[in-house]
Design an enzyme around this catalytic site. Sequence first.
Site, short mmCIF file in Angstrom:
data_model
loop_
_atom_site.label_atom_id
_atom_site.label_comp_id
_atom_site.label_asym_id
_atom_site.label_seq_id
_atom_site.Cartn_x
_atom_site.Cartn_y
_atom_site.Cartn_z
N TYR A 144 0.96 -1.17 0.09
CA TYR A 144 -0.01 -0.01 -0.01
C TYR A 144 0.92 1.50 -0.07
O TYR A 144 1.89 1.26 0.80
CB TYR A 144 -0.93 0.17 1.50
CG TYR A 144 -1.84 1.29 1.34
CD1 TYR A 144 -2.92 1.45 0.74
CD2 TYR A 144 -1.32 2.18 2.10
CE1 TYR A 144 -3.86 2.42 0.88
CE2 TYR A 144 -2.26 3.25 2.49
CZ TYR A 144 -3.49 3.44 1.80
OH TYR A 144 -4.31 4.64 1.89
N ASP A 239 9.28 2.57 -0.53
CA ASP A 239 8.33 3.26 0.30
C ASP A 239 8.55 2.72 1.70
O ASP A 239 8.44 1.84 2.05
CB ASP A 239 6.98 2.75 -0.05
CG ASP A 239 5.83 3.37 0.70
OD1 ASP A 239 6.09 3.81 1.83
OD2 ASP A 239 4.50 3.32 0.55
N LYS A 267 4.99 9.06 8.69
CA LYS A 267 4.93 8.38 9.97
C LYS A 267 5.90 9.07 11.02
O LYS A 267 5.72 10.25 11.34
CB LYS A 267 4.81 6.95 10.23
CG LYS A 267 4.13 6.42 8.78
CD LYS A 267 2.76 5.59 9.39
CE LYS A 267 1.86 5.01 8.29
NZ LYS A 267 0.48 5.11 8.51
N1 HOZ Z 1 -3.38 3.99 6.05
C1 HOZ Z 1 -3.12 3.41 7.46
C2 HOZ Z 1 -2.88 2.17 7.68
N2 HOZ Z 1 -1.80 1.49 6.90
C3 HOZ Z 1 -4.28 4.00 8.13
C4 HOZ Z 1 -4.34 5.23 8.76
C5 HOZ Z 1 -5.37 5.83 9.49
O1 HOZ Z 1 -6.50 5.23 9.37
O2 HOZ Z 1 -5.03 6.61 10.49
#
Ligand code: HOZ
Length: 432
Positions: A144, A239, A267
């Site tokens: 992802y 990534d 992050k």
């Molecule tokens: N894309 C995030 C998980 N891999 C989720 C982000 C969220 O819901 O805060």
Amino acid sequence: MRKNLSDKLFERACRVIPGGVNSPVRAFRGVGLTPVFIDRAAGAHIWDIDGNEYIDYVGSWGPMILGHAHPAVVEAVRQAATKGTSFGAATENEVKLAEAVVSAFESIEKVRLVSSGTEAVMTAIRLARAFTGRDLLVKMDGCYHGHSDSMLVQAGSGVAELGLPASAGVPADLAKKTITVPYNDVQALQTVFEKYPHQIAGVIVEPIAANMGVVPPKDGYLQAIRQMCTEHKSVLIFDEVITGFRAAYGGAQSLFHISADLTCLGKIVGGGLPCAAVGGRKEIMDLLAPLGPVYQAGTLSGNPLATAASLAVLEILQKPGVYEQLELLSARLEKGLYEAARKSRTAIQINRAGSILSVFFTDKPVNNFEDVQRCSSRLFKRFFASMLQQGIYLAPSAYEAWFVSLAHTERDIDRTIQAAYNAFTDLNTNET
Ligand code: HOZ
């Protein structure tokens, strides 16, 4: 577990927010429940608005490597806020943060700060296309890379959880320009390079996949991708939104000794605030406006609260013993979970890479998205519900990782293992 206030708030939320949440996985649909609403957090613990306390393994999906509300981070943000929360202009802390990223990652010569991992990836793929003059991108099934149009094909995280092969609203012509291959499959990538000579702009990969659960690369896999990209003059994009500053200070690429051409960070690099980054080789990065013709911009890019938080976090992460401590805690958790599963006769596989891990309900190794999809989602749902009841807050989806932080104590880990034992036992007792 009380849930009255969360349930009422969810009802209100659903009236004004699509699905009641601002990011799909937060809706708990993957576990067939409704969400708890969080009130506050400290260290490795969070409290919901009904007053339930949990040991937190979501950690805001990765950024909270020091735990929540770390005093040094709170103080840095407080001090920055007194000087103004956004200027939309250049600041010294942006330069300091860029310097910190460049010195942490061997492959990064220049870096641009953005506000989210999605933006970082969007910019990286635009750069790859501009640099090579080619259109095609290759990504791996189950990885992802945020929610930009080109990246929603065979994606992990919330896209996988909702069972979507792709997203509506992405033009078919654009989706066709993203080719997907299974993770950990060198031959599949080789075949794509042979089929599309001189057409592949870039290959994007999570060096340790963590959005289909955690799936580490097989020995030699990343090296093979690096070699193919070099040979075919395609841009290799790592990534490292999840693994940057987590797998090691210099990211997964420092562990595997591989230089990506471009790296996406998010992050941790934002210190728990909205900040992300794309960086890499100077000759590619210098294509960005205002130096070059690739456009990218953002009012909140390099935001002063975010850069202050980030610098505070990175300073702590450079102290000796930090990653060793994370490893000790995470290894204790892995060992304890396996022991709990063995005692309760539950078949699980744990994939762990440093302080991220996943528990898969299967007795077979999990090396790619297909393997992940074969695991029991029914057992995961019941396990999740039991853990939540016992005060352990896991990601509400089998496709997400557990994040261990420096704020977790051995006591937290041991309580988690005991809860998992209870949950496993429960699964077996009530299995029909
Ligand atoms: N894309 C995030 C998980 N891999 C989720 C982000 C969220 O819901 O805060």
